[in-house]
Design a protein around this motif. Structure first.
Motif, short mmCIF file in Angstrom:
data_model
loop_
_atom_site.label_atom_id
_atom_site.label_comp_id
_atom_site.label_asym_id
_atom_site.label_seq_id
_atom_site.Cartn_x
_atom_site.Cartn_y
_atom_site.Cartn_z
N TYR A 12 -33.26 -5.82 150.06
CA TYR A 12 -33.50 -5.15 151.34
C TYR A 12 -33.96 -6.20 152.35
N ARG A 13 -33.66 -5.93 153.63
CA ARG A 13 -34.03 -6.87 154.68
C ARG A 13 -35.55 -6.90 154.88
N ARG A 14 -36.01 -8.04 155.39
CA ARG A 14 -37.44 -8.20 155.65
C ARG A 14 -37.95 -7.14 156.63
N ASP A 318 -31.89 -17.35 153.21
CA ASP A 318 -32.18 -16.43 152.11
C ASP A 318 -33.54 -16.72 151.48
N GLU A 321 -36.34 -15.59 153.79
CA GLU A 321 -36.45 -14.13 153.74
C GLU A 321 -37.16 -13.67 152.47
N LYS A 325 -40.68 -11.57 152.22
CA LYS A 325 -40.70 -10.22 151.63
C LYS A 325 -41.70 -10.11 150.49
#
Length: 396
Positions: A12-14, A318, A321, A325
């Protein structure tokens, strides 16, 4: 089918993770303020850290980059730390939650039957070094059509969301090899998406397309049948004439053969028929290989994400990120739990939250996340009891 480990990668995106923590994390107003302050601090820290890493990696990769359009300063060439490229890249890939494919795993993949239904060959002797990294392994199922679609079979296979290929070419590689325009001595980085484990060989630059046994039968059997018809119909007279000439020359027959105009026409017609037959069979074989090569090229077109420096930048993003996260989630749950909590309990809480809220099973790296919070003064540890540090104007 082998059992796959839980995902290390958070898919999932930050920004989505941060929004979920704020909207569905049950934090009070003060907790939300603390979370936003920590979020800003974490993002600024990793932005600065990975900017420095990017510059170092660019300098290390510059003399090995086959796509470089800049010139090298001779007096500075020996100062470039290109020898550390592999180690630095491995560290960034680890932080981006990539897993290295072992030599045994690579050999197993190269020997596996391709889902692409074509035989692929790779000569690893063209390279000084080959490394493969994957992320996001999952089990999938597809239905393959065979025998002109008359027979279908289901296959289960391991699929990778991301695959990075690291290749260091030999300095004396033959320019006439299947590597094409690849620069000898250079290092090639290629990033792919959605790759079945059995098709890892199609990612290599020196791939050769071969014919399966079924393909050889589909070309060979019709060739034998049509060859028999050509021999018995169009070349029957020619074969008799050639047999008579051969028998006379070897002394097996005393009757001479007249090579007149009619005999010459018979020989010419038979030769033309034979050449036409051989050319047709060669064209059938070549066209079948071209069909597979074209399909392979089209398939790779949609799987290739980036090359060389572009792949390097994607991996760095990546990694940044992933670090953000993991740190955000650890800090959020420390705030949510309030009092001191052990790393194991915190890890279980985060994994349970993913399973209940997002129906996603992951293997959260709690030790790595907590060590980052401790380093940035966002958490304290007392006898393995962790607690969030409340942010103030002084420590932000």
């Amino acid at each position: 089918m082998k059992e796959l480990p839980l995902l290390r990668f958070i898919p999932y995106r930050r920004s989505d993770i941060a929004t979920l923590c704020l909207e569905h994390g049950e934090l009070d107003q003060l907790g939300q303020q603390q979370f936003l302050l920590a979020k800003e601090k974490l993002e600024l820290h990793f932005q600065h850290e990975f900017h420095e890493i990017k510059q170092t990696l660019k300098d290390a990769y510059a003399p090995l980059d086959p796509d470089a359009d800049t010139r090298t300063v001779a007096s500075l060439e020996t100062q470039t730390p290109s020898s550390n490229l592999k180690e630095m890249l491995a560290d960034v890939l680890e932080r981006a939650n990539y897993e290295r494919v072992t030599d045994k795993g690579l050999q197993r993949a190269l020997k596996s039957s391709s889902l692409f239904q074509v035989r692929l060959f790779v000569d690893l002797d063209d390279f000084d070094e080959v490394l493969l990294y994957t992320r996001g392994a999952s089990q999938r199922e597809e239905t393959l059509k065979e025998l002109f679609g008359l027979w279908r079979r289901k296959v289960r296979f391991t699929n990778y969301d991301r695959v990075l290929l690291y290749i260091r070419l030999k300095s004396d590689v033959d320019s006439d090899s299947t590597l094409g325009d690849c620069q000898p001595g250079s290092t090639v980085l290629r990033l792919f998406q959605n790759v079945p484990e059995a098709d890892l060989e199609m990612l290599f630059p020196n791939i050769r397309v071969g014919m399966r046994t079924l393909d050889k039968l589909m070309v060979g059997v019709p060739a034998l049948v049509s060859g028999g018809l050509v021999l018995t119909t169009k070349m029957g007279t020619t074969l008799l004439l050639l047999g008579s000439l051969l028998g006379f020359w070897l002394g097996l027959s005393s009757e001479p053969v007249q090579l007149d105009k009619a005999a010459f026409i018979v020989l010419s017609a038979g030769t033309v028929a034979l050449v036409g037959y051989l050319w047709k069979q060669y064209s059938n074989f070549r066209n079948r290989k071209l069909k597979y090569t074209q399909a392979l090229t089209e398939n790779l077109y949609f799987k290739l994400l980036d090359n060389n420096v572009g792949a390097l930048f994607r991996i760095l993003d990546d990694a940044e990120e992933s670090e953000c996260k993991e740190s955000l989630l650890a800090y959020h749950f420390l705030l949510l739990k309030g009092g001191p909590i052990s790393a194991e309990e915190l890890d279980q809480s985060i994994e349970a939250w993913f399973a209940q809220t997002l129906q996603c099973r992951i293997d959260f790296e709690i030790d790595d996340a907590l060590s980052k919070l401790l380093r940035l003064n966002l958490a304290t540890n007392n006898n393995d009891q962790w607690q969030a540090v409340i942010q103030t104007a002084e420590n932000t």
